[in-house]
Write an enzyme that holds these catalytic residues in place. Structure first.
Site, PDB file in Angstrom:
ATOM      1  N   CYS A 108       0.909  -1.166  -0.082  1.00  0.00           N
ATOM      2  CA  CYS A 108       0.209  -0.052   0.090  1.00  0.00           C
ATOM      3  C   CYS A 108       0.802   1.274  -0.302  1.00  0.00           C
ATOM      4  O   CYS A 108       1.917   1.357   0.961  1.00  0.00           O
ATOM      5  CB  CYS A 108      -0.779  -0.070   1.211  1.00  0.00           C
ATOM      6  N   CYS A 111       0.241   3.275   3.715  1.00  0.00           N
ATOM      7  CA  CYS A 111       0.950   2.846   5.064  1.00  0.00           C
ATOM      8  C   CYS A 111       1.931   1.551   4.817  1.00  0.00           C
ATOM      9  O   CYS A 111       2.649   1.163   5.518  1.00  0.00           O
ATOM     10  CB  CYS A 111      -0.238   2.135   5.548  1.00  0.00           C
ATOM     11  N   CYS A 154      -7.376  -0.848   1.180  1.00  0.00           N
ATOM     12  CA  CYS A 154      -6.263  -1.401   2.430  1.00  0.00           C
ATOM     13  C   CYS A 154      -6.843  -1.762   3.783  1.00  0.00           C
ATOM     14  O   CYS A 154      -7.578  -0.803   4.145  1.00  0.00           O
ATOM     15  CB  CYS A 154      -5.023  -0.490   2.313  1.00  0.00           C
ATOM     16  N   CYS A 157      -5.261   0.927   6.443  1.00  0.00           N
ATOM     17  CA  CYS A 157      -5.293   2.520   6.348  1.00  0.00           C
ATOM     18  C   CYS A 157      -6.605   2.765   5.723  1.00  0.00           C
ATOM     19  O   CYS A 157      -6.919   4.072   5.659  1.00  0.00           O
ATOM     20  CB  CYS A 157      -3.986   3.106   5.951  1.00  0.00           C
ATOM     21  N   CYS A 179      -8.838  -4.634  -9.951  1.00  0.00           N
ATOM     22  CA  CYS A 179      -8.393  -3.634 -10.765  1.00  0.00           C
ATOM     23  C   CYS A 179      -7.916  -2.592 -10.102  1.00  0.00           C
ATOM     24  O   CYS A 179      -8.652  -2.020  -9.286  1.00  0.00           O
ATOM     25  CB  CYS A 179      -9.626  -3.203 -11.649  1.00  0.00           C
TER      26      CYS A 179
END
Length: 196
Positions: A108, A111, A154, A157, A179
């Protein structure tokens, strides 16, 4: 340098070595003939670069990261903020990882939580990076307000990644296409993932 002693009244109770809460189908090392190696049922061989059960458990439940929108504005670029925090979308075919197929892990951007292995990435032709599955527990799903698509974020976060689509007929193990906006992920090369 000596370590201070903790008075008995403040010590934690000793750990119990009995296993009353485990189903009888579990096999424990003390019950096995010597030399026999077993893999516990909760140990996933699909984790690849991840070698410890402890790390896999952490992956299944990432530590939530709470920041104000102003804190995110300081950390992220304007484009990252627009996509991760305001649920934007990068232009089709413009993302850094759309046609990128190196070995490694996609984390991510917001984070740093590991989200996808490169071995789950495929060329869907949609114009955005496509993956057929993420790490267990790393990605949350929720229906868009109109109910037409399923958003993926995510789990740590809450950053917007993109959308997931099922049943499109891709020859993948899950028949899913995550996607994902390239801006939402950061690639870590395979030789750098051995410490994950």
């Amino acid at each position: 340098m000596s370590v201070p002693r903790v008075p008995a009244s403040r010590r934690s109770p000793p750990l119990s070595l009995s296993r009353p809460n485990f189903p009888s189908k579990f096999i424990f090392p003390e019950n096995l003939p010597s030399g026999l190696i077993t893999i516990p049922p909760f140990f996933s061989l699909q984790m690849g670069a991840f070698s410890s059960v402890e790390h896999q458990r952490k992956m299944a439940a990432p530590t939530p990261i709470h920041k104000t929108e102003e804190e995110w504005r300081v950390i992220l670029s304007p484009e990252q903020f627009r996509i991760l925090r305001q649920k934007g979308t990068e232009l089709k075919g413009t993302g850094e990882y759309n046609k990128f197929f190196e070995e490694g892990i996609y984390n991510c951007t917001g984070c740093g939580t590991p989200l996808y292995k490169s071995s789950t990435k495929f060329d869907s032709g949609c114009g955005w990076p496509a993956f057929f599955e993420g790490f267990p527990g790393a990605i949350n799903r929720s229906s868009d307000p109109d109910g037409r698509r399923t958003e993926i974020t995510c789990a740590a976060c809450g950053g917007h990644l993109g959308h997931v689509f099922k049943g499109e007929g891709f020859k993948t193990p899950t028949d899913e296409r995550h996607c994902v906006n390239s801006v939402s992920v950061k690639f870590v090369p395979g030789n750098a993932t051995s410490s994950i």
